[in-house]
Design a protein around this motif. Structure first.
Motif, short mmCIF file in Angstrom:
data_model
loop_
_atom_site.label_atom_id
_atom_site.label_comp_id
_atom_site.label_asym_id
_atom_site.label_seq_id
_atom_site.Cartn_x
_atom_site.Cartn_y
_atom_site.Cartn_z
N GLN A 1 -0.61 2.90 2.90
CA GLN A 1 -1.44 2.32 1.76
C GLN A 1 -3.03 2.63 2.92
O GLN A 1 -3.54 3.04 2.29
CB GLN A 1 -1.14 0.87 1.93
N THR A 2 -3.17 2.31 4.08
CA THR A 2 -4.34 2.91 4.36
C THR A 2 -4.66 4.01 3.94
O THR A 2 -5.52 4.00 3.87
CB THR A 2 -4.46 2.54 6.24
N ILE A 3 -4.07 4.98 4.52
CA ILE A 3 -3.90 6.09 4.88
C ILE A 3 -4.62 6.96 2.86
O ILE A 3 -5.17 7.45 2.64
CB ILE A 3 -2.69 7.27 4.61
N GLN A 4 -3.36 6.29 1.85
CA GLN A 4 -3.88 5.55 0.62
C GLN A 4 -5.24 5.96 -0.11
O GLN A 4 -5.77 6.41 -0.92
CB GLN A 4 -2.66 5.58 -0.97
N ALA A 5 -5.84 5.09 0.31
CA ALA A 5 -7.25 4.16 0.27
C ALA A 5 -7.89 5.09 0.99
O ALA A 5 -9.16 5.11 0.03
CB ALA A 5 -7.62 2.65 1.57
N GLY A 6 -7.65 5.71 2.29
CA GLY A 6 -9.15 6.67 2.22
C GLY A 6 -9.54 7.69 1.69
O GLY A 6 -10.11 8.61 1.54
N THR B 1 -6.12 -4.54 -3.32
CA THR B 1 -5.75 -4.78 -2.99
C THR B 1 -4.98 -5.13 -2.28
O THR B 1 -4.60 -5.82 -1.45
CB THR B 1 -5.81 -6.13 -4.41
N GLN B 2 -3.65 -4.04 -2.94
CA GLN B 2 -2.32 -3.55 -2.30
C GLN B 2 -2.39 -3.40 -0.76
O GLN B 2 -1.68 -3.48 0.13
CB GLN B 2 -1.25 -2.75 -2.96
N VAL B 3 -3.81 -2.36 -0.51
CA VAL B 3 -4.12 -2.62 0.36
C VAL B 3 -4.71 -3.61 1.76
O VAL B 3 -3.87 -3.15 2.53
CB VAL B 3 -5.36 -1.38 0.82
N GLY B 4 -4.95 -4.18 1.28
CA GLY B 4 -5.42 -5.46 2.02
C GLY B 4 -4.23 -5.94 2.01
O GLY B 4 -3.65 -6.67 3.33
N MET B 5 -2.94 -6.47 1.61
CA MET B 5 -1.57 -6.99 1.76
C MET B 5 -1.02 -6.54 2.33
O MET B 5 -0.32 -6.76 3.42
CB MET B 5 -1.60 -7.65 0.38
N ALA B 6 -0.78 -4.80 2.66
CA ALA B 6 -0.10 -3.87 3.68
C ALA B 6 -0.39 -3.93 4.80
O ALA B 6 -0.15 -4.22 5.58
CB ALA B 6 -0.56 -2.75 2.55
N VAL B 7 -1.80 -4.16 4.63
CA VAL B 7 -2.35 -4.48 6.71
C VAL B 7 -2.37 -5.34 6.91
O VAL B 7 -2.16 -5.73 7.72
CB VAL B 7 -4.08 -4.07 6.37
N SER B 8 -2.40 -6.79 6.30
CA SER B 8 -2.03 -8.44 6.01
C SER B 8 -1.47 -8.43 6.31
O SER B 8 -0.68 -9.00 8.24
CB SER B 8 -2.71 -8.86 5.06
N LYS B 9 0.12 -7.73 5.67
CA LYS B 9 1.23 -7.92 6.33
C LYS B 9 1.82 -6.90 7.68
O LYS B 9 2.07 -7.69 8.61
CB LYS B 9 2.31 -7.66 5.84
N ALA B 10 0.97 -6.02 7.96
CA ALA B 10 1.40 -5.57 9.04
C ALA B 10 0.82 -5.66 10.07
O ALA B 10 1.56 -6.24 11.92
CB ALA B 10 0.76 -4.30 8.99
N GLY B 11 -0.07 -6.84 9.99
CA GLY B 11 -1.00 -7.74 11.57
C GLY B 11 -0.43 -8.50 11.87
O GLY B 11 0.25 -9.40 12.60
N MET B 12 0.31 -9.55 10.72
CA MET B 12 0.69 -10.51 10.89
C MET B 12 2.33 -10.20 11.81
O MET B 12 2.95 -10.80 12.88
CB MET B 12 1.44 -10.70 9.72
#
Length: 103
Positions: free
Chosen positions: A56-61, A68-79
């Motif tokens: 998701q981060t690569i796609q955002a770049g 919103t999906q990027v934020g959720m995916a990164v948040s899940k990865a962090g948790m």
């Protein structure tokens, strides 16, 4: 935060003696899987969550993802990373306790 494990065990024991059953306290069937396969599946799921966050981060770049999906995916990865780190710490702590046991 201090936890009183004895109090929790006693409360669970009282509930069982009274014949009560609370949701979530019933026995769970692991599907015949042993502990190592359960750990392997958990590790695979954690890795999948981390890879989804990276994707998701690569796609955002590239400008091809919803923020919103990027934020959720990164948040899940962090948790997930935090949980894996905490579990690693508990495993190391348990191993050290075993090493300290007299033979």
């Amino acid at each position: 935060m201090t936890m009183n494990i004895n109090g929790a065990v006693q409360a669970y024991d009282r509930m069982l003696r009274q014949g009560g059953s609370a949701p979530g306290l019933e026995a769970r069937d692991s599907g015949g899987a042993d502990f190592s396969s359960l750990l392997q599946r958990a590790a695979e799921r954690a890795a999948d969550t981390m890879l989804e966050g990276e994707k998701q981060t690569i796609q955002a770049g590239a400008g091809a993802a919803d923020l919103t999906q990027v934020g959720m995916a990164v948040s899940k990865a962090g948790m997930t990373l935090g949980t894996v780190g905490a579990l690693r710490g508990k495993v190391v702590q348990a191993y050290q306790e075993i090493l300290r046991m007299p033979v």
